[in-house]
Design a protein around this motif. Sequence first.
Motif, PDB file in Angstrom:
ATOM      1  N   LEU A 249      -1.113  -5.232   7.817  1.00  0.00           N
ATOM      2  CA  LEU A 249      -2.215  -5.632   8.702  1.00  0.00           C
ATOM      3  C   LEU A 249      -2.830  -4.435   9.444  1.00  0.00           C
ATOM      4  N   ILE A 250      -1.992  -3.687  10.129  1.00  0.00           N
ATOM      5  CA  ILE A 250      -2.511  -2.592  10.965  1.00  0.00           C
ATOM      6  C   ILE A 250      -3.332  -1.571  10.162  1.00  0.00           C
ATOM      7  N   PRO A 251      -2.899  -1.168   8.968  1.00  0.00           N
ATOM      8  CA  PRO A 251      -3.719  -0.201   8.214  1.00  0.00           C
ATOM      9  C   PRO A 251      -5.094  -0.736   7.817  1.00  0.00           C
ATOM     10  N   ARG A 252      -5.373  -2.010   8.106  1.00  0.00           N
ATOM     11  CA  ARG A 252      -6.682  -2.568   7.754  1.00  0.00           C
ATOM     12  C   ARG A 252      -7.518  -2.908   8.973  1.00  0.00           C
ATOM     13  N   ILE A 253      -6.913  -2.875  10.157  1.00  0.00           N
ATOM     14  CA  ILE A 253      -7.705  -3.278  11.322  1.00  0.00           C
ATOM     15  C   ILE A 253      -7.795  -2.215  12.407  1.00  0.00           C
ATOM     16  N   SER A 254      -6.963  -1.186  12.359  1.00  0.00           N
ATOM     17  CA  SER A 254      -7.019  -0.202  13.445  1.00  0.00           C
ATOM     18  C   SER A 254      -6.621   1.195  12.966  1.00  0.00           C
ATOM     19  N   THR A 255      -7.541   2.141  13.133  1.00  0.00           N
ATOM     20  CA  THR A 255      -7.232   3.532  12.752  1.00  0.00           C
ATOM     21  C   THR A 255      -6.221   4.132  13.734  1.00  0.00           C
TER      22      THR A 255
ATOM     23  N   VAL B  41       4.904   6.225   2.309  1.00  0.00           N
ATOM     24  CA  VAL B  41       4.250   7.129   1.352  1.00  0.00           C
ATOM     25  C   VAL B  41       3.316   6.282   0.476  1.00  0.00           C
ATOM     26  N   PRO B  42       2.004   6.609   0.425  1.00  0.00           N
ATOM     27  CA  PRO B  42       1.075   5.777  -0.358  1.00  0.00           C
ATOM     28  C   PRO B  42       1.482   5.685  -1.834  1.00  0.00           C
ATOM     29  N   LEU B  43       1.351   4.483  -2.373  1.00  0.00           N
ATOM     30  CA  LEU B  43       1.752   4.278  -3.775  1.00  0.00           C
ATOM     31  C   LEU B  43       0.925   5.125  -4.734  1.00  0.00           C
ATOM     32  N   ASP B  44      -0.340   5.387  -4.352  1.00  0.00           N
ATOM     33  CA  ASP B  44      -1.205   6.191  -5.230  1.00  0.00           C
ATOM     34  C   ASP B  44      -0.700   7.621  -5.397  1.00  0.00           C
ATOM     35  N   SER B  45       0.144   8.074  -4.474  1.00  0.00           N
ATOM     36  CA  SER B  45       0.659   9.442  -4.582  1.00  0.00           C
ATOM     37  C   SER B  45       2.053   9.485  -5.212  1.00  0.00           C
ATOM     38  N   ILE B  46       2.532   8.346  -5.703  1.00  0.00           N
ATOM     39  CA  ILE B  46       3.868   8.306  -6.311  1.00  0.00           C
ATOM     40  C   ILE B  46       3.722   8.399  -7.836  1.00  0.00           C
ATOM     41  N   PRO B  47       4.209   9.493  -8.439  1.00  0.00           N
ATOM     42  CA  PRO B  47       3.951   9.717  -9.870  1.00  0.00           C
ATOM     43  C   PRO B  47       4.444   8.584 -10.779  1.00  0.00           C
ATOM     44  N   MET B  48       5.628   8.057 -10.505  1.00  0.00           N
ATOM     45  CA  MET B  48       6.183   7.054 -11.436  1.00  0.00           C
ATOM     46  C   MET B  48       5.397   5.732 -11.426  1.00  0.00           C
TER      47      MET B  48
ATOM     48  N   SER C 154      -2.775   2.716  13.177  1.00  0.00           N
ATOM     49  CA  SER C 154      -2.277   3.220  11.883  1.00  0.00           C
ATOM     50  C   SER C 154      -1.693   4.610  12.064  1.00  0.00           C
ATOM     51  N   LYS C 155      -2.431   5.428  12.830  1.00  0.00           N
ATOM     52  CA  LYS C 155      -1.986   6.794  13.061  1.00  0.00           C
ATOM     53  C   LYS C 155      -0.680   6.794  13.863  1.00  0.00           C
ATOM     54  N   TYR C 156      -0.631   5.928  14.886  1.00  0.00           N
ATOM     55  CA  TYR C 156       0.562   5.857  15.737  1.00  0.00           C
ATOM     56  C   TYR C 156       1.809   5.489  14.914  1.00  0.00           C
ATOM     57  N   PHE C 157       1.635   4.500  14.018  1.00  0.00           N
ATOM     58  CA  PHE C 157       2.781   4.044  13.220  1.00  0.00           C
ATOM     59  C   PHE C 157       2.992   4.877  11.952  1.00  0.00           C
ATOM     60  N   GLY C 158       2.175   5.910  11.754  1.00  0.00           N
ATOM     61  CA  GLY C 158       2.346   6.781  10.588  1.00  0.00           C
ATOM     62  C   GLY C 158       1.980   6.111   9.276  1.00  0.00           C
ATOM     63  N   GLN C 159       1.052   5.161   9.350  1.00  0.00           N
ATOM     64  CA  GLN C 159       0.620   4.456   8.132  1.00  0.00           C
ATOM     65  C   GLN C 159      -0.760   4.973   7.707  1.00  0.00           C
ATOM     66  N   PRO C 160      -0.989   5.194   6.413  1.00  0.00           N
ATOM     67  CA  PRO C 160      -2.322   5.619   5.976  1.00  0.00           C
ATOM     68  C   PRO C 160      -3.345   4.498   6.164  1.00  0.00           C
TER      69      PRO C 160
ATOM     70  N   PRO D  55       0.829  -1.217   0.000  1.00  0.00           N
ATOM     71  CA  PRO D  55       0.000   0.000   0.000  1.00  0.00           C
ATOM     72  C   PRO D  55       0.861   1.265   0.000  1.00  0.00           C
ATOM     73  N   THR D  56       2.085   1.145   0.578  1.00  0.00           N
ATOM     74  CA  THR D  56       2.986   2.305   0.657  1.00  0.00           C
ATOM     75  C   THR D  56       4.396   1.875   0.253  1.00  0.00           C
ATOM     76  N   ASP D  57       5.260   2.880   0.060  1.00  0.00           N
ATOM     77  CA  ASP D  57       6.673   2.528  -0.153  1.00  0.00           C
ATOM     78  C   ASP D  57       7.328   2.325   1.209  1.00  0.00           C
ATOM     79  N   VAL D  58       8.644   2.213   1.228  1.00  0.00           N
ATOM     80  CA  VAL D  58       9.331   1.867   2.474  1.00  0.00           C
ATOM     81  C   VAL D  58       9.259   3.002   3.509  1.00  0.00           C
ATOM     82  N   ASN D  59       8.974   4.234   3.044  1.00  0.00           N
ATOM     83  CA  ASN D  59       8.857   5.369   3.961  1.00  0.00           C
ATOM     84  C   ASN D  59       7.404   5.730   4.259  1.00  0.00           C
TER      85      ASN D  59
END
Lengths: 224, 313, 270
Positions: free
Chosen positions: C90-96, B182-189, C99-105, B176-180
């Motif tokens: 896993l966390i970005p699908r089961i807990s808001t 950052v969501p893949l949907d927001s990555i232009p390439m 997700s926020k704590y770990f900086g994941q969307p 869903p994201t890169d290693v940092n």
Amino acid sequence: MKREVPLFITFFVGTLLIASVFIPPAESWGENFSVYFDIIAVFAFFLGGGNLLRIHLQKVASKRPDWGYSIVTLVAFLVMLAAGLFKLGNPGGISGNLTTAQSWFQILFQNIMSPLGSTMYALLAFFVASASYRAFRAKNRDATILLVAAFIILLGRTPFGTMLTSWIPPQYDLLQVPNLAIWIMSGPNLAGQRAIMIGIGLGIVSMSLRILLGIERTYLGDDR
Amino acid sequence: MTEALVVTGTNLGVVISLALIAGGVIWLLVRSLKGKEVERRVIFGFVLIAVSAPILFPITFHEQISPVVKAVFDKIESLPAGSTVAISFDFDPAMAPEVQPMANAFTRHCFAKGHKVVFLSIWATGQSLLTSTLDTVVRREFPEKRERIDWVNLGYKAGNQGVLNVIVSDLRKMYPTDVNAVPLDSIPMLAEVKAFRDLSLILAVGGGFPGPKEWVLYVGDPGNVPIAAGAAAVTAPQLYPYYPRQLIGILGGIKSAAEYESAMVDKYPQFDSVDKPGLRMMGPQTLAHMVIMMFIIIGNIVFFRSKRMRSQL
Amino acid sequence: MKRSTYIVMAVMALLFAVSWYFKAATYHGNVMSPLVAGFMITLAAFLTLAIISFVYQDNPFYKFAEHLFVGISAAFWMCQSFWSTIVGNLIPRISTGLSKYFGQPYRDEPWNFVYWLPVILGILLLLRLSSKIGWVSRWALAFIVGTTAGLSFIRYLRSDFMEQISSTMVPLLAAGNSGESLLSNITLSATGPFVAMLTNWVIFLGVICGIVYFFFSKEHTGLFGRASRVGIWILMITFGAAFGYTVMGRITLLVGRLTFLYKDWLGLIS
């Protein structure tokens, strides 16, 4: 419960994954089950870590022979675990890349895990050389074929092989050792590896079927 | 294949290395023929000298590219600039001396051709080794290439073939994201890359399980994506049945890495000054191979001599 | 411990300290402080030597390094998989909140609750450590085995069986690359038509004979036995090639480690 449920789970999951290949709308089922599989795989790593802790703590507690080394394992495990789980020294904080060059996790990897891992395999160079001197004999026709093939590959994979046979004219360049090595790889080696691959492939397919149909149950262990 | 070799390096190094090895081999032969036992540590010492001497007194060769390696080079060359290529770092430190030079050369080649690169790993150790490539090759040699525009680091995911089974058809479900984060949907390439079957080429660098073989089984064949392998020497022979239909080319061991580095310098002379570990390692490699071949020959001379003596008795 | 052991330990400690001092003094990087960098490079070199010391004989330094490796690598794999898959998938699908704590969307999708299934199975797997209810881990194991079997069944059948049979059906009487007759240009040039045809024959017959050798339901006599014999020769060449490549691989690893010692640690080469 102990046997029927696992057999049903195996059959259900395996069949669903096979079906997902043939039914395009079901492709996402296969993907989802693969993601679940990946998440469970992480718990398997935790299980491995837990088991390691248990075994070495027991060894230290009962002061079995070489228990001092178990302390080394336990300390190394806990230090690396702390460095990784708390992202110590990581400039990106909790959401940053775990393996940033400045992080303790990466520093410990580069300076402890990496040299240890690569040197362990590098040791085999010494033992391979020793085996070449002591055991690699042309005892019969089969061993001679093996030896000659290995010799051509060893020579052909170095510039020395090119130097030795570069005088051979272009119309016979197959006889130059590097070309002969390439030909062995893409001819006889390919054939032999393919025969082995077909055998193993059939073995895996039939074993998968046996597992899905519940004929092969050894992975469940016994009921004791 | 008959192109003349260009041997560079200090003559002193060549002389010392060859003299040490020749002297040692003669001593070993004489001792073996006398029927005296040769201690295994002496053999180990030979190997150490044969490998050390050309490292301390470098001998380098120019390598001629072989067809199976050239196929990979040509494929990267033939892709239109801006193509998206994935390089997977599926190895650990025990394989790194062999395959990391390949990964570095692939990275250099892709950027020199103007391709966009997706870095990832299905080995936990691969992500750490990828960090080293990003620091020593990408950021140092290509500072103008921007993260998430010219390249992206997806990092590692656990699950072996399970990961491959997902990314072939849906990249975002697994990453869903890169290693940092950052969501893949927001990555232009990656706007056009919904799955790995949308990629122009996948360069699978590794040698264990999962490795290039699994890339063929779970991504290349079902997704119809061209795959090339950079493999550790131990596993390279097992990949030949896939060549050329399922794998477009194979780099097997350090020799292939050296061939690729030579081809890179021939085509892009600006890379002549960068570190070329493949070519650097071929000196020690050559001498070590020669010593091991001598061991085999001496061992067999002794074997046949003792066999003949036994039959005469 | 014997007196000689203490002397060896003291010498090693002294060498370590000297190396640490010199490596710290000559460090020019900016990733770590010179003191830490000097210590780490010295540690890496001593651990390399500790493992190499095994070629002389088994010893405490080797055992120390071996146990260190086990502990470090187990934790390494655990941390990597935790951050990449548990936090990343896993966390970005089961807990808001998490997700926020770990900086994941957070991924707000309708079927997210199903992701509790692998969590439950994962916990069941951990129960294997219990001797009383360890049997419930079989449910999770069954899921892993079922997934692996389901994935392997199709992939191996297609790539390692059908594709391989198909790739073996190669032209046995081919014209040259430039269209000329094969017999007009019989050379041993590696790229010539004759060699291409020879290779195809070797592949075709080699694969069949190799498979014949592995077929044990019929006695290896007569024509079948001769084919099996050829199969053995092909396999011997294959194993010879594998040996050659293995030697190459192992030597490369040794070159890598010695280069580290001579270059990064001792600074003998630039």
